[in-house]
Design an enzyme around this catalytic site. Structure first.
Site, PDB file in Angstrom:
ATOM      1  CE  LYS A 137     -21.734 -66.669 -42.683  1.00 16.85           C
ATOM      2  NZ  LYS A 137     -21.052 -67.951 -42.600  1.00 16.85           N
ATOM      3  CG  ASP A 197     -22.648 -66.181 -46.944  1.00 16.86           C
ATOM      4  OD1 ASP A 197     -23.490 -67.096 -47.093  1.00 16.86           O
ATOM      5  OD2 ASP A 197     -21.497 -66.371 -46.530  1.00 16.86           O
TER       6      ASP A 197
HETATM    7  O1  C5P Z   1     -21.086 -66.814 -53.764  1.00 22.11           O
HETATM    8  P1  C5P Z   1     -19.720 -66.606 -53.216  1.00 22.11           P
HETATM    9  O2  C5P Z   1     -18.870 -65.733 -54.109  1.00 22.11           O
HETATM   10  O3  C5P Z   1     -19.721 -66.147 -51.792  1.00 22.11           O
HETATM   11  O4  C5P Z   1     -19.007 -68.057 -53.187  1.00 22.11           O
HETATM   12  C1  C5P Z   1     -17.617 -68.228 -53.069  1.00 22.11           C
HETATM   13  C2  C5P Z   1     -17.244 -69.639 -53.499  1.00 22.11           C
HETATM   14  O5  C5P Z   1     -17.731 -70.586 -52.538  1.00 22.11           O
HETATM   15  C3  C5P Z   1     -17.838 -70.084 -54.822  1.00 22.11           C
HETATM   16  O6  C5P Z   1     -17.030 -69.743 -55.902  1.00 22.11           O
HETATM   17  C4  C5P Z   1     -17.926 -71.600 -54.674  1.00 22.11           C
HETATM   18  O7  C5P Z   1     -16.667 -72.185 -54.910  1.00 22.11           O
HETATM   19  C5  C5P Z   1     -18.209 -71.758 -53.191  1.00 22.11           C
HETATM   20  N1  C5P Z   1     -19.657 -71.932 -52.891  1.00 22.11           N
HETATM   21  C6  C5P Z   1     -20.284 -73.126 -53.211  1.00 22.11           C
HETATM   22  N2  C5P Z   1     -21.615 -73.276 -52.915  1.00 22.11           N
HETATM   23  C7  C5P Z   1     -22.301 -72.289 -52.292  1.00 22.11           C
HETATM   24  C8  C5P Z   1     -21.680 -71.075 -51.951  1.00 22.11           C
HETATM   25  C9  C5P Z   1     -20.337 -70.918 -52.265  1.00 22.11           C
HETATM   26  O8  C5P Z   1     -19.665 -74.049 -53.756  1.00 22.11           O
HETATM   27  N3  C5P Z   1     -23.581 -72.479 -52.009  1.00 22.11           N
END
Ligand code: C5P
Length: 290
Positions: free
Chosen positions: A11, A138
């Site tokens: 994406k 995502d």
């Molecule tokens: O959900 P995911 O594992 O992809 O997120 C990775 C990191 O990105 C999280 O640990 C957080 O630090 C940050 N994040 C965030 N807010 C979001 C998505 C991700 O702070 N909406």
């Protein structure tokens, strides 16, 4: 049927806005995401020994429980009450890694779609997206694909009309940016410029590529370190000079994309950038995942 092969499209973020930091450590976002034709291939084979095995073919990615594809299979089996089921997941990587293109989430989403086809064909899309949300922010978008407004952590989706036909040049510089570290640098009240998300939605609804290009914006670009900013700005400038209607960083970077309305210009820009940046690709917008 014991085996399914799925494309796992990357994406780009047409917009990315950070609204506030939440008590759970995540951030509330508002972003417009678009699937693109640059994709991994994910082959999932069902097996009955209760093991989940991931093979990433020399890409250097972890092949155990740290891999989002592994987590997705685990979450799926758990959610459908088949905790003793197993799968072999083979991933052919083409999406650049740690690039802001949801490469890991795309693989995780492809695993969810494949396992649904193999084990629970009746499982509704909403349920698959719900399972995906627990795997990564995502993943729900990657399950759905196409274009969408993503809110909350990124898991609250509203399907949008996709970008009109265009060429997308994607260029990843060699350095990496840590996503949690970049989020940590954001002070939402200090951000000077926010994307006009409504303008992007209007442009997509009207099928107006120049207007969509004009509304491209990612707030993460404001919190880049000076050396990162210099490299990103250099690639953006090269894309614009090469005829891009606009150029911006996607996700938490460092990948930059440019939107082109002319194929020859996009091909030339990609060729020129590839001489310096090995990970340069030509892609197109994709519709919703079937
Ligand atoms: O959900 P995911 O594992 O992809 O997120 C990775 C990191 O990105 C999280 O640990 C957080 O630090 C940050 N994040 C965030 N807010 C979001 C998505 C991700 O702070 N909406």
């Amino acid at each position: 049927m014991d085996q399914v092969v799925c494309a796992a499209p990357a994406k780009i973020n047409l917009t990315l806005d950070i609204l506030r930091r939440r008590a759970d450590g995540y951030h509330d976002l508002r972003m417009v995401m678009q699937s693109v034709s640059l994709c991994d291939t994910v082959r999932v084979t069902r097996c009955s020994d209760g093991e989940i095995r991931v093979r990433c073919g020399g890409s250097g990615l972890p092949e155990g429980p740290e891999n989002i594809a592994w987590k997705a299979a685990h979450a799926f089996f758990h959610a459908v009450g088949a905790a003793d089921a197993g799968a072999v997941i083979e991933i052919e990587k083409r999406i650049p890694v740690c690039a802001g293109m949801a490469g890991g989430s795309a693989d995780g989403a492809a695993v969810l779609r494949a396992l649904r086809q193999l084990c629970r064909p009746q499982l509704p899309d909403a349920e698959l997206e719900r399972i995906g949300a627990a795997v990564g922010s995502d993943v729900p978008f990657c399950v759905r694909g196409g274009a969408a407004l993503a809110e909350g952590r990124g898991e609250i989706l509203t399907t949008l009309p996709g970008l009109p036909e265009c060429e997308i040049v994607i260029c990843k510089p060699e350095f990496g940016i840590s996503t949690p570290e970049l989020y940590g640098r954001v002070r939402t009240e200090k951000l000077r410029r926010h994307p006009d998300t409504q303008a992007m939605r209007d442009a997509l609804a009207a099928g107006d590529l120049p207007a969509a290009a004009a509304a491209v914006c990612n707030v993460f670009e404001e919190v880049l370190a000076p050396d990162e900013r210099r490299d990103i700005a250099r690639i953006e400038e090269a894309l614009r000079r090469g005829g891009a209607l606009s150029a911006a960083m996607t996700g938490s970077g460092p990948t930059v994309f440019g939107l082109f309305d002319r194929r020859e210009a996009a091909e030339l820009a990609a060729r020129t950038l590839r001489a310096e940046y090995r990970q340069t690709y030509l892609a197109r917008p994709l519709g919703r995942t079937e």
